[in-house]
Scaffold this motif. Structure first.
Motif, mmCIF file in Angstrom:
data_model
loop_
_atom_site.group_PDB
_atom_site.id
_atom_site.type_symbol
_atom_site.label_atom_id
_atom_site.label_comp_id
_atom_site.label_asym_id
_atom_site.label_seq_id
_atom_site.Cartn_x
_atom_site.Cartn_y
_atom_site.Cartn_z
ATOM 1 N N VAL A 62 0.765 -1.338 0.169
ATOM 2 C CA VAL A 62 0.170 -0.042 -0.155
ATOM 3 C C VAL A 62 0.713 1.296 0.031
ATOM 4 O O VAL A 62 0.278 2.548 -0.096
ATOM 5 N N LYS A 63 2.010 1.141 0.187
ATOM 6 C CA LYS A 63 2.957 2.158 0.078
ATOM 7 C C LYS A 63 2.926 3.177 -0.820
ATOM 8 O O LYS A 63 2.845 2.592 -2.271
ATOM 9 N N GLY A 64 2.817 4.487 -0.892
ATOM 10 C CA GLY A 64 2.565 5.339 -2.054
ATOM 11 C C GLY A 64 1.191 5.583 -2.376
ATOM 12 O O GLY A 64 0.582 6.374 -3.122
ATOM 13 N N ARG A 65 0.264 4.844 -1.895
ATOM 14 C CA ARG A 65 -1.217 4.893 -2.422
ATOM 15 C C ARG A 65 -2.115 5.268 -0.892
ATOM 16 O O ARG A 65 -3.089 5.622 -1.234
ATOM 17 N N PHE A 66 -1.845 4.621 0.016
ATOM 18 C CA PHE A 66 -2.286 4.917 1.426
ATOM 19 C C PHE A 66 -1.741 5.945 2.374
ATOM 20 O O PHE A 66 -0.529 5.900 2.268
ATOM 21 N N THR A 67 -2.532 6.654 3.141
ATOM 22 C CA THR A 67 -2.008 7.569 3.973
ATOM 23 C C THR A 67 -2.902 7.640 5.151
ATOM 24 O O THR A 67 -3.971 7.763 5.198
ATOM 25 N N ILE A 68 -2.033 7.083 6.148
ATOM 26 C CA ILE A 68 -2.660 7.380 7.560
ATOM 27 C C ILE A 68 -2.552 8.578 8.194
ATOM 28 O O ILE A 68 -1.472 9.155 8.168
ATOM 29 N N SER A 69 -3.439 9.144 9.100
ATOM 30 C CA SER A 69 -3.356 10.201 9.645
ATOM 31 C C SER A 69 -4.400 10.208 10.964
ATOM 32 O O SER A 69 -5.005 9.330 10.918
ATOM 33 N N LYS A 70 -4.072 11.598 11.738
ATOM 34 C CA LYS A 70 -4.996 11.355 12.800
ATOM 35 C C LYS A 70 -5.405 12.811 13.005
ATOM 36 O O LYS A 70 -4.756 13.936 12.888
ATOM 37 N N ASP A 71 -6.363 13.083 13.835
ATOM 38 C CA ASP A 71 -7.092 14.301 14.444
ATOM 39 C C ASP A 71 -7.132 14.182 15.507
ATOM 40 O O ASP A 71 -8.101 13.410 16.437
ATOM 41 N N ILE A 72 -6.374 14.796 16.537
ATOM 42 C CA ILE A 72 -6.316 14.527 17.957
ATOM 43 C C ILE A 72 -7.452 15.360 18.515
ATOM 44 O O ILE A 72 -8.008 14.642 19.613
ATOM 45 N N ALA A 73 -8.243 16.532 18.176
ATOM 46 C CA ALA A 73 -8.930 17.142 18.837
ATOM 47 C C ALA A 73 -10.303 16.350 18.600
ATOM 48 O O ALA A 73 -11.111 16.079 19.406
ATOM 49 N N ARG A 74 -10.342 15.497 17.619
ATOM 50 C CA ARG A 74 -11.543 14.778 17.392
ATOM 51 C C ARG A 74 -11.314 13.501 17.687
ATOM 52 O O ARG A 74 -12.276 12.641 17.746
ATOM 53 N N ASN A 75 -10.459 12.951 18.254
ATOM 54 C CA ASN A 75 -9.790 11.673 18.808
ATOM 55 C C ASN A 75 -10.269 10.896 17.508
ATOM 56 O O ASN A 75 -10.792 9.639 17.754
ATOM 57 N N THR A 76 -9.692 11.163 16.420
ATOM 58 C CA THR A 76 -10.085 10.051 15.060
ATOM 59 C C THR A 76 -8.807 9.947 14.200
ATOM 60 O O THR A 76 -8.135 10.662 13.999
ATOM 61 N N LEU A 77 -8.965 8.714 13.875
ATOM 62 C CA LEU A 77 -7.870 8.390 12.958
ATOM 63 C C LEU A 77 -8.406 8.132 11.806
ATOM 64 O O LEU A 77 -9.461 7.845 11.429
ATOM 65 N N TYR A 78 -7.488 8.074 10.399
ATOM 66 C CA TYR A 78 -8.158 8.352 9.275
ATOM 67 C C TYR A 78 -7.385 7.405 8.236
ATOM 68 O O TYR A 78 -5.953 7.315 8.672
ATOM 69 N N LEU A 79 -7.642 6.921 7.215
ATOM 70 C CA LEU A 79 -7.019 6.295 6.288
ATOM 71 C C LEU A 79 -7.365 6.595 4.700
ATOM 72 O O LEU A 79 -8.361 6.296 4.575
ATOM 73 N N GLN A 80 -6.635 7.307 4.188
ATOM 74 C CA GLN A 80 -6.731 7.933 2.731
ATOM 75 C C GLN A 80 -6.191 6.943 1.837
ATOM 76 O O GLN A 80 -4.983 6.416 1.895
ATOM 77 N N MET A 81 -7.348 6.319 1.125
ATOM 78 C CA MET A 81 -6.626 5.282 0.086
ATOM 79 C C MET A 81 -6.952 5.767 -1.370
ATOM 80 O O MET A 81 -8.243 5.991 -1.626
ATOM 81 N N ASN A 82 -5.983 5.535 -2.101
ATOM 82 C CA ASN A 82 -6.111 5.897 -3.385
ATOM 83 C C ASN A 82 -5.611 4.970 -4.577
ATOM 84 O O ASN A 82 -4.760 4.109 -3.986
ATOM 85 N N ASP A 83 -5.801 4.947 -5.522
ATOM 86 C CA ASP A 83 -5.497 3.949 -6.628
ATOM 87 C C ASP A 83 -5.843 2.523 -6.016
ATOM 88 O O ASP A 83 -4.799 1.662 -5.944
ATOM 89 N N LEU A 84 -7.031 2.409 -5.556
ATOM 90 C CA LEU A 84 -7.504 1.102 -5.078
ATOM 91 C C LEU A 84 -7.268 0.248 -6.029
ATOM 92 O O LEU A 84 -7.569 0.152 -7.229
ATOM 93 N N LYS A 85 -6.841 -1.177 -5.764
ATOM 94 C CA LYS A 85 -6.601 -2.453 -6.591
ATOM 95 C C LYS A 85 -7.585 -3.333 -6.345
ATOM 96 O O LYS A 85 -8.087 -3.530 -5.060
#
Length: 115
Positions: A62-85
């Motif tokens: 998934v390297k180069g296609r997925f991006t993990i991030s977090k919003d501490i204020a919202r206490n939420t984790l995200y995963l942006q997934m591009n170019d899904l296969k």
């Protein structure tokens, strides 16, 4: 305690953004990750974000296609997934990483990719 959302059906090459809302008892500003489990396969950790400085790591698939991030204020984790296969479909979960906590698994969110 962990609620994943954002999955769905997308064409190959498309994008999805997954969210993981954590209850107040779980602090996303610790080591967290996104896991996935495809039918007949073991659950695997695909992306990880470290506490504090937000260093991220990914499996090669998934390297180069997925991006993990977090919003501490919202206490939420995200995963942006591009170019899904076609190999990406699975139920996606969030949890502590690298060692998940067995008592806090959520229901996960299903990702389906059509070719």
């Amino acid at each position: 305690q962990l609620t994943e959302s954002g999955g769905g059906l997308v064409q190959a090459g498309g994008s999805l953004r997954l969210s993981c809302a954590a209850s107040k008892r779980i602090n996303v500003n610790t080591g967290m990750g996104w896991y996935r489990q495809a039918p007949g396969k073991e659950r695997e950790l695909v992306a990880r974000i470290l506490s504090g400085q937000s260093t991220t790591t990914y499996i090669d698939a998934v390297k180069g296609r997925f991006t993990i991030s977090k919003d501490i204020a919202r206490n939420t984790l995200y995963l942006q997934m591009n170019d899904l296969k076609p190999e990406d479909p699975a139920v996606y979960y969030c949890n502590a990483a690298p060692m998940p906590r067995s008592t806090i698994w959520g229901q996960g969110t299903q990702v389906t990719v059509s070719s």
